[in-house]
Design an enzyme around this catalytic site. Sequence first.
Site, PDB file in Angstrom:
ATOM      1  N   GLU A 202     -10.831 -24.561   8.346  1.00  0.00           N
ATOM      2  CA  GLU A 202     -10.793 -25.753   9.205  1.00  0.00           C
ATOM      3  C   GLU A 202      -9.425 -26.408   9.232  1.00  0.00           C
ATOM      4  O   GLU A 202      -9.038 -27.014  10.223  1.00  0.00           O
ATOM      5  CB  GLU A 202     -11.835 -26.772   8.737  1.00  0.00           C
TER       6      GLU A 202
ATOM      7  N   ASP B 293     -15.449 -26.263   6.889  1.00  0.00           N
ATOM      8  CA  ASP B 293     -16.208 -27.091   5.955  1.00  0.00           C
ATOM      9  C   ASP B 293     -17.693 -26.750   6.025  1.00  0.00           C
ATOM     10  O   ASP B 293     -18.259 -26.566   7.105  1.00  0.00           O
ATOM     11  CB  ASP B 293     -16.017 -28.577   6.275  1.00  0.00           C
TER      12      ASP B 293
ATOM     13  N   TYR C 230     -16.331 -31.262  -3.039  1.00  0.00           N
ATOM     14  CA  TYR C 230     -16.416 -31.626  -1.618  1.00  0.00           C
ATOM     15  C   TYR C 230     -16.809 -33.101  -1.427  1.00  0.00           C
ATOM     16  O   TYR C 230     -17.823 -33.549  -1.965  1.00  0.00           O
ATOM     17  CB  TYR C 230     -17.449 -30.726  -0.945  1.00  0.00           C
TER      18      TYR C 230
END
Length: 728
Positions: free
Chosen positions: A9, A105, A309
């Site tokens: 990404e 992601d 994350y």
Amino acid sequence: MSKSLVLAEKPSVAKDIARVLGCRQNGEGCMIGSRHIVTWALGHLVTLADPEVYSKEYKTWSLESLPMLPAKMQLVVMKETSRQFNIVQGLLRRSDISEVIIATDAGREGELVARWILIKAGCNKPAKRLWISSQTDKAVRDGFNNLKPAGDYYNLFLSAEARSEADWLVGLNVTRALTCKHNASLSAGRVQTPTLAMIVAREQEIKRFVPKDFYNIRAQFHGFSAIWTGKNGQTRLMDKADGETILQNLSGKSGIVTELQKQYKHKAPPAAYDLTELQRDANRRFAYSAKETLSIMQSLYEHHKLLTYPRTDSRYITDDIVSTLPERLRSIAVGPYKDLAMRLFKARPLSTRYIVDNNKVSDHHAIIPTEESVDLMFLRPEERNIYDLVVRRFLAVLMPAFEYEETKLTVTIGKERFSAKGKMVRALGWKEAYGDLTQSEDDEDDDSDIREQTLPQLQQGSKLDVKSCTLLTGKTKPPARYNEATLLTAMENPGGKEMSAEMRTILKTTSGLGTPATRADIIEKLFSNFSIERRGKEIIPTSKGIQLISLVPEDLRSAELTAKWEQELSLISKGKAQKKVFIDEMRTYATQLVSDVAASDIKYTHDNMTKDKCPDCGKYLLDVNGKKGKLLVCPDRECGYRKNLSMVTNARCPNCHKKLEMRGEGEKRMFVCKCGHRERLSDFEKRKTESGASKRDTENFLRNQNKQNEDKGSSALAQQLSKWMDQN
């Protein structure tokens, strides 16, 4: 030899993956290895087309052209990042690329980023999915050893696309309808509007509030005090005469301990952080905005690889992560965390009862440290602050409960009862992780008049001398205005009394209004379109925001709309509902919203119009309070002229040390403080030079201040979102 194309990404993530995979050769917009080529998006490279792409009549904003209901939604390459898209498309079409590995992601939005690129590029090659929750080398290697079939996530993509198309249909139609109807720059949408509605409702509640006097009676004994308590447990008297009568009856009397209860209690540690809880604590402790916290987290996740994350809504981990906990403890055994981390590391097996719950983890587990070693010296102060919050919470959740003995005491004086309570700590437990930073969460939220105190050793039946009895006066308080921390809480749990229990449950299980990843942008959007403004830490609605809520169709003001959407989107992601059925319903809904706005007879008034004319279009400018200071803005949506009148700087007043405000232009720029201090820029430069700062330091300060004050939406994704993200 055939190769796999890995699509990440962001460039930073792509380069980390490339290093792990051994892709050392630099290519244009990619990294090349013997078995893999790693390339990247820049956020969204592809997005939904603007209205004018579908029809020439949509180029002009008018009620007559609404609703806009394209027969088929089209994808377009974003102009700002078209070069990178062309690179990715070229790589996808190479004959030696046999498969694609989606490494965006791991979540609904990341799935959308990748799939739209593949669709627009016309790629039909086999695909696999990398699904990881941290960016450490070990996590990346493990992820590539356990790649998933991309088809497993296709329904997740459909739910993401359905959400995006529905927001386009509803947000753009109602925003254009409001703007055209009232000749003002107004926007509304599924998440933005109910968030604003909560702020407006709270402000109206405060304005309606009428404070009332109340009275407490406090009796002072040797070493502690107690509060008068009525038969029903109330501690407040609303009639002063009643309080004075009780005081007279107490005169000259002694007290006796008539009730003494000691109860062992324990308090479990707070759960590990999800993004919203972290944003709340960062706002309370450091006054960071939600967007600032997310940005810092991204740096700790992507650049330093120290935290997992960030965009998660879970506060627990799954069983498979437990085996990694010792290594994570070893990685944080530095500085102020060393002793406690090593003690937990050596005293295995670890207690995981407060952090492991498979049923409460969706796409990603809680935010916890990675196995990457940390050197605290390499972290910026703000990164250090966020890292400290996460590490202390991680240590706390692996520790035992806080144990204490609570004492509740009733002292009778004559016929009147007085209450007191105290706490004796038996075992600090998880609170040891916070040391001197431990806050009394109970006291923060407790509005009881009976506060905890240290009590002397007493026994039931003990007689006490009354040193004094005092009648205290207080006033009832209105509900507090939202700040960013409490607004995030309200967005996470937005269910009102009028909402059904079913809808409240759905909102609770689907993270409420917005997602952990988007709430910060929603709040920023409300600031940037001048619907809300700050007063210190408090958030208040502007006249524009208050009027906007009255103009928006009632259905769009409620969080229940999001609950209904999320219910359907969840079913789509599980393959239990059809995207087409949902979108057809949204087309009908958008049509109804446009009709409601067009039929409304409520008027919108610019009550902040100045006598200054816009130099570009000639309209009278509006005086507004921006997030960083005062501005003059043009009311014409297409003009967009803005002029800064003043801005809050990071420079501190030499007298009261509060932040200075800068006013004026050019050489006439001046620093002004609320305490009355005024200082020309030239004098400020002279003072800084005398204190050891050079003129270059001052110039850098001013340049950085101007940069902070610029519109943040300069990235390709932000520019596109600024066009049609009003609905989010």
